[in-house]
Design a protein around this motif. Sequence first.
Motif, PDB file in Angstrom:
ATOM      1  N   ARG A  51       0.840  -1.209   0.000  1.00  0.00           N
ATOM      2  CA  ARG A  51       0.000   0.000   0.000  1.00  0.00           C
ATOM      3  C   ARG A  51       0.868   1.249   0.000  1.00  0.00           C
ATOM      4  N   ASN A  52       1.892   1.272   0.854  1.00  0.00           N
ATOM      5  CA  ASN A  52       2.760   2.443   0.965  1.00  0.00           C
ATOM      6  C   ASN A  52       3.626   2.631  -0.272  1.00  0.00           C
ATOM      7  N   ARG A  53       3.982   1.556  -0.914  1.00  0.00           N
ATOM      8  CA  ARG A  53       4.829   1.622  -2.094  1.00  0.00           C
ATOM      9  C   ARG A  53       4.096   2.262  -3.264  1.00  0.00           C
ATOM     10  N   THR A  54       2.778   2.077  -3.321  1.00  0.00           N
ATOM     11  CA  THR A  54       2.005   2.596  -4.445  1.00  0.00           C
ATOM     12  C   THR A  54       1.474   4.003  -4.203  1.00  0.00           C
ATOM     13  N   GLN A  55       1.619   4.520  -2.987  1.00  0.00           N
ATOM     14  CA  GLN A  55       1.158   5.881  -2.696  1.00  0.00           C
ATOM     15  C   GLN A  55       2.253   6.876  -3.063  1.00  0.00           C
ATOM     16  N   PRO A  56       1.835   8.065  -3.552  1.00  0.00           N
ATOM     17  CA  PRO A  56       2.840   9.079  -3.856  1.00  0.00           C
ATOM     18  C   PRO A  56       3.563   9.532  -2.597  1.00  0.00           C
ATOM     19  N   VAL A  57       4.790   9.895  -2.754  1.00  0.00           N
ATOM     20  CA  VAL A  57       5.602  10.343  -1.635  1.00  0.00           C
ATOM     21  C   VAL A  57       5.232  11.779  -1.305  1.00  0.00           C
ATOM     22  N   ALA A  58       4.919  12.036  -0.039  1.00  0.00           N
ATOM     23  CA  ALA A  58       4.581  13.393   0.397  1.00  0.00           C
ATOM     24  C   ALA A  58       5.867  14.196   0.556  1.00  0.00           C
ATOM     25  N   SER A  59       5.769  15.440   0.192  1.00  0.00           N
ATOM     26  CA  SER A  59       6.919  16.316   0.305  1.00  0.00           C
ATOM     27  C   SER A  59       7.073  16.799   1.734  1.00  0.00           C
ATOM     28  N   SER A  60       8.291  17.032   2.120  1.00  0.00           N
ATOM     29  CA  SER A  60       8.537  17.590   3.444  1.00  0.00           C
ATOM     30  C   SER A  60       8.643  19.118   3.387  1.00  0.00           C
ATOM     31  N   LEU A  61       8.273  19.708   2.228  1.00  0.00           N
ATOM     32  CA  LEU A  61       8.369  21.157   2.084  1.00  0.00           C
ATOM     33  C   LEU A  61       7.254  21.900   2.805  1.00  0.00           C
ATOM     34  N   GLY A  62       6.173  21.190   3.136  1.00  0.00           N
ATOM     35  CA  GLY A  62       5.109  21.805   3.922  1.00  0.00           C
ATOM     36  C   GLY A  62       4.061  22.518   3.091  1.00  0.00           C
ATOM     37  N   HIS A  63       4.138  22.463   1.757  1.00  0.00           N
ATOM     38  CA  HIS A  63       3.120  23.112   0.953  1.00  0.00           C
ATOM     39  C   HIS A  63       2.662  22.201  -0.176  1.00  0.00           C
ATOM     40  N   GLY A  64       2.380  20.990   0.163  1.00  0.00           N
ATOM     41  CA  GLY A  64       1.787  20.060  -0.774  1.00  0.00           C
ATOM     42  C   GLY A  64       2.749  19.466  -1.790  1.00  0.00           C
ATOM     43  N   GLY A  65       4.006  19.762  -1.660  1.00  0.00           N
ATOM     44  CA  GLY A  65       4.984  19.145  -2.518  1.00  0.00           C
ATOM     45  C   GLY A  65       5.290  19.926  -3.790  1.00  0.00           C
TER      46      GLY A  65
END
Length: 69
Positions: A51-65
């Motif tokens: 499940r986690n492998r197929t989800q997009p990676v969230a950005s750590s920039l704090g504004h939606g990536g």
Amino acid sequence: MDIDPDEIVTVELDTYDWERSYSRLLTLRQLGELLLHFDDMADETEAAYERNRTQPVASSLGHGGAVEE
């Protein structure tokens, strides 16, 4: 071959970074139940990984990536 589910066996867990091994006495019935539980845990872990492998990676920039230029 007859297996007695009430036969007592020693289960010993050991790993290189433990100071000493961890052992317990279990019946073969308890050992079987424990192994089934471990198998279920492995299935759950694999499913969560998929499940986690197929989800997009969230950005750590704090504004939606989205990167603003």
